[in-house]
Design an enzyme around this catalytic site. Structure first.
Site, PDB file in Angstrom:
ATOM      1  CG  HIS A  59      -3.123  -3.299   4.184  1.00 38.57           C
ATOM      2  ND1 HIS A  59      -2.079  -2.688   4.840  1.00 38.57           N
ATOM      3  CD2 HIS A  59      -3.782  -2.331   3.513  1.00 38.57           C
ATOM      4  CE1 HIS A  59      -2.107  -1.391   4.589  1.00 38.57           C
ATOM      5  NE2 HIS A  59      -3.127  -1.140   3.785  1.00 38.57           N
ATOM      6  CD  GLU A  70      -0.266  -5.479   6.323  1.00 32.57           C
ATOM      7  OE1 GLU A  70      -0.182  -6.053   5.220  1.00 32.57           O
ATOM      8  OE2 GLU A  70      -0.657  -4.310   6.453  1.00 32.57           O
ATOM      9  CB  CYS A  94      -0.981  -0.066   1.162  1.00 36.42           C
ATOM     10  SG  CYS A  94      -2.380   1.011   0.954  1.00 36.42           S
TER      11      CYS A  94
HETATM   12  N1  GLN Z   1      -3.580   6.171   0.925  1.00 39.10           N
HETATM   13  C1  GLN Z   1      -2.372   5.954   1.660  1.00 39.10           C
HETATM   14  C2  GLN Z   1      -1.231   6.739   1.029  1.00 39.10           C
HETATM   15  O1  GLN Z   1      -1.401   7.304   0.006  1.00 39.10           O
HETATM   16  C3  GLN Z   1      -2.026   4.496   1.684  1.00 39.10           C
HETATM   17  C4  GLN Z   1      -2.998   3.741   2.535  1.00 39.10           C
HETATM   18  C5  GLN Z   1      -2.450   2.514   3.158  1.00 39.10           C
HETATM   19  O2  GLN Z   1      -1.243   2.273   3.211  1.00 39.10           O
HETATM   20  N2  GLN Z   1      -3.342   1.729   3.702  1.00 39.10           N
HETATM   21  O3  GLN Z   1      -0.162   6.777   1.562  1.00 39.10           O
END
Ligand code: GLN
Length: 201
Positions: A183, A185, A86
């Site tokens: 995610h 994890e 992410c």
């Molecule tokens: N939207 C977040 C970002 O741009 C990422 C979200 C996440 O890691 N769950 O950093």
């Protein structure tokens, strides 16, 4: 041989990645240590690194200040496997823009040849879970947890697309880099972490 795996611990879901990686090592019967890392010295000693989810602007700015961003870049360029989740994927990317705000100044590693759209599925309240599939890495069913997730809107020719959801690319691999917009994890299924450990091995 014992693997030295680090979870980059500037901000974000660090604990969950520590637990998932330890569980994955146990299930694979592979020796290794998993620890949180913050400094260039700690990063220098690693065999593999996980860049967790969180807030990519915060992680980027803080890691720029203490020099860890530069060390991570050097190590990955030298072949160290990295898994970006992410915000971690955003950090690895060559280019990132926000779906609404557009291009923003944020420090990124410029290593993974993809263009990323931040907040691609909407904002925090639009977070969701759904089953996804990653046939090319032999994980046919996996619970994808998307939290204010980005998506990958363009991939370079050396990037392998591992999974898509509604035409949006959600997992990729480029040599020693593995990256997901969801995610892994946060589920009890540690297959993705196991796959990453095998990349390190
Ligand atoms: N939207 C977040 C970002 O741009 C990422 C979200 C996440 O890691 N769950 O950093």
């Amino acid at each position: 041989m014992s693997l030295n795996i680090g979870v980059f611990a500037v901000q974000g879901d660090v604990e969950e990645n520590l637990v998932a990686t330890k569980t994955a090592l146990d299930e694979l019967g592979i020796k290794g240590t998993v620890s949180t890392v913050k400094t260039p010295d700690q990063i220098a000693k690693l065999d593999g690194i996980i860049l967790p989810g969180g807030e990519s602007t915060t992680i980027g700015h803080l890691s720029l200040v203490n020099g860890s961003l530069k060390k991570i870049k050097e190590k990955i360029e030298a072949g160290m496997p990295a898994m970006g989740i992410c915000a971690g994927l955003i950090l690895l990317a060559k280019e990132a823009k926000d779906r609404v705000v557009g291009k923003m100044e944020q420090p990124i590693l410029d290593l993974l040849d993809v263009k990323v759209e931040r907040n691609s599925f909407g904002r925090q309240r639009d977070s969701f879970e759904t089953d996804i599939s990653m046939e090319s890495i032999k994980i046919s069913k996996f619970k994808g947890i998307f939290i204010r997730a980005p998506s990958i809107i363009e991939v370079g020719k050396n990037v392998e697309v591992i999974s898509k959801l509604n035409e949006k690319t959600i997992a990729v691999k480029q040599k020693n880099i593995l990256a997901t917009v969801f995610h892994p994890e946060l589920t009890t299924d540690v297959s993705m972490h196991k796959y990453f450990i095998n990349m390190i091995k």
